[in-house]
Design an enzyme around this catalytic site. Structure first.
Site, PDB file in Angstrom:
ATOM      1  N   ASP A  33      22.050  -0.007 -41.368  1.00 57.60           N
ATOM      2  CA  ASP A  33      23.499   0.114 -41.182  1.00 57.60           C
ATOM      3  C   ASP A  33      24.115  -1.083 -40.475  1.00 57.60           C
ATOM      4  O   ASP A  33      25.328  -1.155 -40.325  1.00 57.60           O
ATOM      5  CB  ASP A  33      23.794   1.394 -40.384  1.00 57.60           C
ATOM      6  N   SER A  58      31.824   3.146 -41.390  1.00 55.67           N
ATOM      7  CA  SER A  58      31.034   3.750 -42.468  1.00 55.67           C
ATOM      8  C   SER A  58      31.615   5.103 -42.850  1.00 55.67           C
ATOM      9  O   SER A  58      32.053   5.873 -41.986  1.00 55.67           O
ATOM     10  CB  SER A  58      29.580   3.935 -42.027  1.00 55.67           C
ATOM     11  N   GLN A  94      26.122   2.244 -49.515  1.00 57.45           N
ATOM     12  CA  GLN A  94      27.076   2.683 -48.509  1.00 57.45           C
ATOM     13  C   GLN A  94      28.500   2.364 -48.946  1.00 57.45           C
ATOM     14  O   GLN A  94      28.762   1.322 -49.555  1.00 57.45           O
ATOM     15  CB  GLN A  94      26.801   1.993 -47.168  1.00 57.45           C
TER      16      GLN A  94
END
Length: 279
Positions: free
Chosen positions: A198, A222, A271
């Protein structure tokens, strides 16, 4: 954030608070909200704590529903969805107080033999030792006072190639590993892999645009994160993270990543996140 491997692994030492219920610790941080990779990795560990040890995570799908506060405990409630002959499925709700901030579904499988192939690891990248560290790149661009410089000191992240345009989107490659050896626990390695996945992924969706991802003029967060674990991995050995963004629209950026080790694909992720340009 964790300054060394001991502090990093301590993040995933969850406290049992009831049947299929756990609580996770926080690190010290200069961030205003919880780092998404921390929530992702801790929630994965909570799910894994309810399945047999021989079943390893092979996929997860998660949504970041609300920003997480840095000063309130994280509580994980695991729902047993299915335990089959070789697969186990779990759903996890992550709360702070009465507020749901995150949810994940994860699937685990007992390893078995089968068909086997892998994409080739990119070869057009410099060796890690000759690549600039993420710290050096951030300091050059934003100055030594940028708050993210020390947030991931437990990790050695090096940009393997300058971010560039590719087929109308953005691309970036990075080498990453922990700075110190890790325990042999496969779950810890999977949790840290989710954690580090991430760090840079969403930023790739801004590469084709004349914006600064970390600047006050950009609101970034996110929204969801999916990940597939293909092969056993050691996060204390170099991983090549190959990231690309095929699309950005409606203040949302989409990016995909492939993680390679030893010449083979060990994980993939995707993502979507908010990349809102402020007026």
């Amino acid at each position: 954030m964790p300054k060394d491997v001991a502090e990093l692994t301590a993040l995933f030492d969850l406290q049992t608070t009831g049947e299929n219920r756990f609580r996770g610790p926080h690190p010290n941080t200069l961030l205003q909200r919880l780092f998404g990779g921390q929530v992702l990795g801790q929630t994965l560990v909570a799910a894994a704590r309810t399945v047999p040890d021989e079943r390893l995570v092979h996929s997860l799908n998660a949504y970041f529903l609300r920003p997480g506060a840095i000063d309130r405990p994280l509580d994980f409630e695991v729902e047993v969805m299915r335990d089959g002959n070789t697969f186990s499925n779990r759903r996890v709700i992550t709360r702070q107080g009465d507020t749901v901030i995150f949810q994940m579904t994860a699937s685990f499988q007992e390893p078995e033999d089968g068909l086997d192939h892998s994409a080739a690891q990119p070869t057009d990248v410099a060796v890690p030792e000759s690549c600039p560290s993420l710290r050096e790149v951030l300091e050059r661009r934003f100055g030594a006072s940028v708050r993210l410089v020390s947030e991931w000191d437990a990790l050695d992240v090096r940009l393997a190639a300058r971010p560039d345009l590719v087929e109308g989107g953005g691309n970036m490659k990075a080498w990453v590993r922990t700075r110190e050896p890790m325990p042999d626990d496969p779950l810890l390695h999977s949790a840290v892999l989710a954690y580090l996945s991430d760090i840079t992924l969403l930023s790739v969706s801004t590469v084709p645009h004349e914006v600064e991802f970390l600047s006050p003029a950009m609101q970034a967060a996110s929204i969801d994160h999916a990940m597939w674990f293909h092969r056993p991995v050691r996060v204390d050995e170099w991983l090549l993270y190959d990231m690309t963004s095929p699309s950005a629209s409606h203040a949302r950026g989409f990016a995909m990543g492939r993680l390679f080790q030893g010449g083979k694909a060990v994980a993939s992720c995707a993502q979507e996140g908010l990349i809102r340009v402020l007026g």
